[in-house]
Design an enzyme around this catalytic site. Structure first.
Site, PDB file in Angstrom:
ATOM      1  N   ARG A  65      16.339 -31.274  18.381  1.00 45.68           N
ATOM      2  CA  ARG A  65      17.216 -30.872  17.309  1.00 45.68           C
ATOM      3  C   ARG A  65      18.309 -30.659  16.716  1.00 45.68           C
ATOM      4  O   ARG A  65      18.735 -29.422  16.274  1.00 45.68           O
ATOM      5  CB  ARG A  65      16.386 -29.307  17.056  1.00 45.68           C
ATOM      6  N   GLU A 108      14.205 -21.745  15.448  1.00 47.46           N
ATOM      7  CA  GLU A 108      14.136 -23.451  15.342  1.00 47.46           C
ATOM      8  C   GLU A 108      14.680 -23.661  14.143  1.00 47.46           C
ATOM      9  O   GLU A 108      15.322 -23.995  12.740  1.00 47.46           O
ATOM     10  CB  GLU A 108      13.267 -23.974  15.179  1.00 47.46           C
ATOM     11  N   SER A 137       7.318 -24.588  12.936  1.00 49.00           N
ATOM     12  CA  SER A 137       8.179 -23.698  14.310  1.00 49.00           C
ATOM     13  C   SER A 137       9.345 -22.734  13.824  1.00 49.00           C
ATOM     14  O   SER A 137      10.285 -23.005  13.928  1.00 49.00           O
ATOM     15  CB  SER A 137       8.241 -24.993  14.861  1.00 49.00           C
TER      16      SER A 137
END
Length: 337
Positions: free
Chosen positions: A157, A329, A234
């Protein structure tokens, strides 16, 4: 009436916005970026608000919320403005007979956010299909065409865009495949939903249908009536570690270019925080989703301060149990935990 970030984000928290602009074309977005940068104004560029949490004090500056809806399909190349709703584009490509992003169905947010997070699901990530993108450099004032090698993809990510306000994505081009079959399905859960063996393929429309069903089952498809979806998906990123602590020896592991990736959901649940945890914690306005331990949810009247306190509570519990400190995140603006 003052617009707040609670009005514009999927977590539905956050204070007032100083000045809000919603450009509906790429050229308008670029001009606003140039004007705001030249004026030296504090600037926040946002998309669908599905990965953003802003403090209760809000943002006393300019917000540019991408709202452009332009996209073009030319053979196997799909170019879309940053403000295009991502799932609308996925739906359009599947209907056009293109394969490549069907496994990314149902992910909230806009096209401009896909390279920022290297958005991925069920074995597909944005960088797999990214051809190029137009990027406005606020430091130099230049509009540049980038290829994927400049984006800093690699570890889970990550990209050069994440946690930096220097660059703003204004459009993205994806290279898909004209095919009636998906790429091989390597996720057992998705393969089972499709009724195929792991490694098999299916029609992209069938993959899209199965993915949407799985995501709804996890509370990961936006529904204003369902508080499990009042989240940023998330909240915690899967940690990537050079060395896994002995306390986490039983945790599943996945390779990453920077070490070993551990599933944050497993760490959270095994630290004593089951799905739905939080209803009896604090004032009960914040809890983990009843269907997904990674999703911190607003149960209807939460403030950003309460979200941060709850996230810190989860982080501290995981660290005490496994010696691993989880990070966000999502993007946090004027708030922290």
């Amino acid at each position: 009436m003052t617009t707040t970030f609670a009005d514009l984000t999927t977590m539905r928290v956050g204070g007032p916005i100083g000045r809000l602009h919603t450009p509906v074309t790429v050229s308008e977005a670029i001009e606003l970026l140039r004007q705001t940068t030249a004026a030296g104004e504090p600037l926040l560029v946002m998309g669908g608000g599905s990965n953003l949490v802003v403090g209760d004090t809000g943002w006393d500056g300019t917000v540019i919320k991408m709202a452009s809806s332009e996209f073009d399909i030319d053979g196997e190349l799909v170019t879309a403005a940053a403000g295009v709703e991502w799932d609308h584009l996925v739906q359009a490509t599947v209907a056009e007979g293109l394969a490549g992003v069907e496994a990314l169905s149902g992910i909230p947010g806009l096209v401009g956010g896909t390279p920022v997070q290297n958005v991925g699901a069920f074995g597909t990530v944005t960088s797999d299909v990214l051809e190029s993108l137009s990027v406005y450099d606020r430091q130099t004032g230049a509009l540049e065409r980038w290829t994927p090698d400049r984006c800093g993809f690699g570890s889970h990510r990550q990209s050069v865009f994440k946690h930096s306000d220097r660059w703003a994505v204004v459009d993205v081009t994806y290279r898909l495949r004209r095919s009636n079959q998906s790429r091989p399905i390597e996720y057992a859960e998705l393969a089972a939903k499709l009724g195929i063996e792991v490694g098999g393929t299916a029609a992209p429309a069938d993959v899209r249908h199965a993915v949407l069903a799985l995501r709804r089952g996890r509370g990961m498809v936006l529904d204003p009536r369902d508080h499990d979806t009042w989240s940023v998906g998330s909240f915690f990123i899967n940690p990537v570690l050079a060395e896994v602590p002995e306390l986490a020896g039983e945790c599943p592991r996945y390779p990453d270019v920077k070490g070993t990736k551990l599933p944050a959901a497993w760490l959270i649940e095994h630290a004593g925080f089951p799905r739905g945890y939080g209803r009896d914690w604090g004032s009960g306005t914040v809890a983990l989703s009843s269907r997904h331990a990674l999703a911190v949810t607003n149960r209807g009247a939460a403030t950003t301060s309460e979200i941060m306190k709850f996230a810190a509570h989860i982080r501290e519990g995981v660290e005490a149990r496994f010696g691993i400190r989880l990070g966000p995140e999502c993007d946090l603006v004027n708030c922290s935990f």
